[in-house]
Design a protein around this motif. Sequence first.
Motif, PDB file in Angstrom:
ATOM      1  N   ASP A  28      -8.522 -15.982  -4.062  1.00  0.00           N
ATOM      2  CA  ASP A  28      -9.635 -15.715  -5.059  1.00  0.00           C
ATOM      3  C   ASP A  28     -10.841 -15.184  -4.584  1.00  0.00           C
ATOM      4  O   ASP A  28     -11.578 -14.600  -5.136  1.00  0.00           O
ATOM      5  CB  ASP A  28      -9.993 -16.724  -6.078  1.00  0.00           C
ATOM      6  N   ARG A  29     -11.020 -15.205  -3.198  1.00  0.00           N
ATOM      7  CA  ARG A  29     -12.277 -14.781  -2.518  1.00  0.00           C
ATOM      8  C   ARG A  29     -12.212 -13.293  -2.434  1.00  0.00           C
ATOM      9  O   ARG A  29     -11.012 -12.547  -2.595  1.00  0.00           O
ATOM     10  CB  ARG A  29     -12.678 -15.296  -1.226  1.00  0.00           C
ATOM     11  N   GLU A  30     -13.222 -12.610  -2.387  1.00  0.00           N
ATOM     12  CA  GLU A  30     -13.183 -11.190  -2.201  1.00  0.00           C
ATOM     13  C   GLU A  30     -13.279 -10.810  -0.820  1.00  0.00           C
ATOM     14  O   GLU A  30     -13.958 -11.288   0.195  1.00  0.00           O
ATOM     15  CB  GLU A  30     -14.432 -10.638  -2.774  1.00  0.00           C
ATOM     16  N   TYR A  31     -12.216  -9.945  -0.368  1.00  0.00           N
ATOM     17  CA  TYR A  31     -12.267  -9.335   0.966  1.00  0.00           C
ATOM     18  C   TYR A  31     -12.211  -7.901   1.116  1.00  0.00           C
ATOM     19  O   TYR A  31     -12.597  -7.231   0.102  1.00  0.00           O
ATOM     20  CB  TYR A  31     -10.883  -9.867   1.578  1.00  0.00           C
ATOM     21  N   HIS A  32     -12.474  -7.507   2.233  1.00  0.00           N
ATOM     22  CA  HIS A  32     -12.629  -6.012   2.415  1.00  0.00           C
ATOM     23  C   HIS A  32     -11.488  -5.215   2.344  1.00  0.00           C
ATOM     24  O   HIS A  32     -11.512  -4.124   2.560  1.00  0.00           O
ATOM     25  CB  HIS A  32     -13.426  -5.860   3.850  1.00  0.00           C
ATOM     26  N   PHE A  33     -10.401  -5.983   1.870  1.00  0.00           N
ATOM     27  CA  PHE A  33      -9.084  -5.285   1.604  1.00  0.00           C
ATOM     28  C   PHE A  33      -8.573  -5.702   0.289  1.00  0.00           C
ATOM     29  O   PHE A  33      -9.016  -6.933   0.191  1.00  0.00           O
ATOM     30  CB  PHE A  33      -8.179  -5.467   2.555  1.00  0.00           C
ATOM     31  N   HIS A  34      -7.923  -5.151  -0.210  1.00  0.00           N
ATOM     32  CA  HIS A  34      -7.341  -5.577  -1.522  1.00  0.00           C
ATOM     33  C   HIS A  34      -6.220  -6.781  -1.514  1.00  0.00           C
ATOM     34  O   HIS A  34      -5.594  -6.535  -0.420  1.00  0.00           O
ATOM     35  CB  HIS A  34      -6.728  -4.145  -2.592  1.00  0.00           C
ATOM     36  N   THR A  35      -6.160  -7.686  -2.508  1.00  0.00           N
ATOM     37  CA  THR A  35      -4.945  -8.377  -2.402  1.00  0.00           C
ATOM     38  C   THR A  35      -4.576  -8.846  -3.776  1.00  0.00           C
ATOM     39  O   THR A  35      -4.851  -8.212  -4.991  1.00  0.00           O
ATOM     40  CB  THR A  35      -5.623  -9.824  -2.031  1.00  0.00           C
ATOM     41  N   GLY A  36      -3.367  -9.485  -3.750  1.00  0.00           N
ATOM     42  CA  GLY A  36      -2.818  -9.831  -5.122  1.00  0.00           C
ATOM     43  C   GLY A  36      -1.940  -8.774  -5.974  1.00  0.00           C
ATOM     44  O   GLY A  36      -1.447  -8.121  -5.293  1.00  0.00           O
ATOM     45  N   ARG A  37      -1.843  -9.085  -7.260  1.00  0.00           N
ATOM     46  CA  ARG A  37      -1.052  -8.409  -8.059  1.00  0.00           C
ATOM     47  C   ARG A  37      -1.703  -7.068  -8.246  1.00  0.00           C
ATOM     48  O   ARG A  37      -0.859  -6.002  -8.524  1.00  0.00           O
ATOM     49  CB  ARG A  37      -1.115  -9.024  -9.461  1.00  0.00           C
ATOM     50  N   SER A  38      -2.874  -6.879  -8.223  1.00  0.00           N
ATOM     51  CA  SER A  38      -3.516  -5.701  -8.283  1.00  0.00           C
ATOM     52  C   SER A  38      -3.153  -4.467  -7.322  1.00  0.00           C
ATOM     53  O   SER A  38      -2.819  -3.602  -7.465  1.00  0.00           O
ATOM     54  CB  SER A  38      -5.000  -5.742  -8.609  1.00  0.00           C
ATOM     55  N   LEU A  39      -3.092  -5.322  -5.882  1.00  0.00           N
ATOM     56  CA  LEU A  39      -2.532  -4.557  -4.930  1.00  0.00           C
ATOM     57  C   LEU A  39      -1.247  -4.056  -4.960  1.00  0.00           C
ATOM     58  O   LEU A  39      -0.947  -2.895  -4.829  1.00  0.00           O
ATOM     59  CB  LEU A  39      -2.850  -5.215  -3.659  1.00  0.00           C
ATOM     60  N   ALA A  40      -0.622  -5.088  -5.393  1.00  0.00           N
ATOM     61  CA  ALA A  40       1.156  -4.726  -5.623  1.00  0.00           C
ATOM     62  C   ALA A  40       1.382  -3.732  -6.262  1.00  0.00           C
ATOM     63  O   ALA A  40       2.052  -3.010  -6.141  1.00  0.00           O
ATOM     64  CB  ALA A  40       1.945  -5.925  -5.849  1.00  0.00           C
ATOM     65  N   SER A  41       0.572  -3.701  -7.556  1.00  0.00           N
ATOM     66  CA  SER A  41       0.619  -2.453  -8.544  1.00  0.00           C
ATOM     67  C   SER A  41       0.274  -1.282  -7.994  1.00  0.00           C
ATOM     68  O   SER A  41       0.964  -0.280  -8.117  1.00  0.00           O
ATOM     69  CB  SER A  41      -0.197  -2.837  -9.700  1.00  0.00           C
ATOM     70  N   ARG A  42      -1.026  -1.263  -7.410  1.00  0.00           N
ATOM     71  CA  ARG A  42      -1.487  -0.157  -6.578  1.00  0.00           C
ATOM     72  C   ARG A  42      -0.347   0.566  -5.478  1.00  0.00           C
ATOM     73  O   ARG A  42      -0.361   1.641  -5.580  1.00  0.00           O
ATOM     74  CB  ARG A  42      -2.668  -0.339  -6.041  1.00  0.00           C
TER      75      ARG A  42
END
Length: 201
Positions: A28-42
Amino acid sequence: MTSPLPVDADALREEVKIKYREVATKPDREYHFHTGRSLASRLGYDSAMVDMLPDAAVESFAGVANPFRIRRLKAGDKVVDAGSGAGFDCFIASAQVGSEGYVVGVDMLPEMLEKSGGTAAKLGLKSVEFREGLLEDLPVEDDWADVVISNGAFNLCADKKSVFTEVWRVLRPGGRLQFGDIANGNPVPESAIRDIDLWTA
């Protein structure tokens, strides 16, 4: 005679472990890259397939592309995911190859392997297995895989020649590599190439 590596491979590996250990344990932390479901959608993954997966299978996903857009896997394919992380691409691959196929995910982080293995067990997947190992020394027998997939892992390895030698070793004759990664076509200053922090940033 082999040319020297641009950075110390062991030191780079330790930095990568630090970064992705956090992704595994603190998704759940913020990283300098995208993660998770939003990334999979993108990245264009099948939303219906992603929606069916539990959070543990998706929340630590940190890929850079969608290797399945190159070509859908075939039923019965034997697949190796080089740098499988928390297993997201392995679970997508498993759905495509079906019960006649088999998927082996390889990762060097115990935290990722614990997460991916736990998710596979909860999903009752008998044809998905996770093994600890390095991309430079894949724990897979010769000529085993129909397909090797990878997603944003090759660029984090200093010795890419060894990585691709291993990929060709585990692929059967006529097998294929489907991967997404970061590439740079512009010249990079020597000082930047030797800066390990920039490799993981």
